[in-house]
Design an enzyme around this catalytic site. Sequence first.
Site, short mmCIF file in Angstrom:
data_model
loop_
_atom_site.label_atom_id
_atom_site.label_comp_id
_atom_site.label_asym_id
_atom_site.label_seq_id
_atom_site.Cartn_x
_atom_site.Cartn_y
_atom_site.Cartn_z
N LYS A 1 51.51 -30.98 -35.24
CA LYS A 1 50.05 -31.01 -35.35
C LYS A 1 49.56 -32.32 -35.99
CE LYS A 1 48.94 -27.08 -33.50
NZ LYS A 1 48.26 -27.05 -32.17
N TYR B 1 55.93 -27.17 -36.98
CA TYR B 1 54.55 -27.03 -36.51
C TYR B 1 53.63 -28.09 -37.14
CZ TYR B 1 50.02 -24.61 -35.89
OH TYR B 1 48.72 -24.29 -35.58
#
Length: 300
Positions: A173, A169
Amino acid sequence: MLCEGRVVIVTGAGRGIGREHALEFARQGAKVVVNDLGTTLQGGGRASDVAESVVAEIKDLGGEAVANGDDIASWDGAAGLVRTAVETFGGLDVLVNNAGFVRDRMLVSMSETEWDDVLRVHLKGHFAPLRHAGAYWREEAKAGRRPDARVINTSSGAGLLGSIGQGNYGAAKGGIATLTLIAASELARYGVTVNAIAPAARTRMTEDVFVDMMAKPDSGFDAMHPGNVSPLVVWLGSAASAHVSGRVFEVEGGMIGIADGWRHGPRLDRGARWVPAEVGPAVDGLLAEAAAPEAVYGAG
């Protein structure tokens, strides 16, 4: 009516932060394409009624909206999403890339699938709609109809500072933050600004983290309510934000901040190739001059 008449796509708009974005854009006069597959937190299954329920809420407010169930991380799905906006409302002014899910795992335990799936939905799921929207705006500009368009991407503190147990993640991001800078530079010639937010709010992905951070008894202000994020996003989607591009904003509760990303720091130029034994003292000197890095989220 800050966005009156503007056509807005919000991905992942069926729940959480995305839903709040869609509703606030509608309150501000926008026509909204509500994109959501209706998947589980881990990305499984589909439920068309999730997007349709938000469309119904918008119509109850007196607004205009249409549901879209395209997979934004697929090439054809992203193209179909942009096409839905253009064919339904006659154009596209704002793209809000918000959709995503998590599959948290420590790096030594993470599977290849867990890595690939999260990178796909977040990073490719930002790139593909951005690419097709950008191509549409380029053609509009070439035809003499210069857009006044906006893209708002969704990064995260996990991508800016890192987060234990979220290597997939956080990498996605962080990639989104960099993609934002590049897109802002490339699309400026077509009348498009591109910014990103790094929000903190209570959603399906974070409800276990923020369960105790509810409304303050003395004020009634729920600092972790996802709706706190949307006013900034709506303003960034308006004509009033034309002078702002290539920025990453942190937003949480009543706080709005600008995240300063990578920038050139202290340097030492020897004017020749370095001798390996001399590199260590040089690096130590540079570290003494540089600011200490922020702590990774979850680090002891």
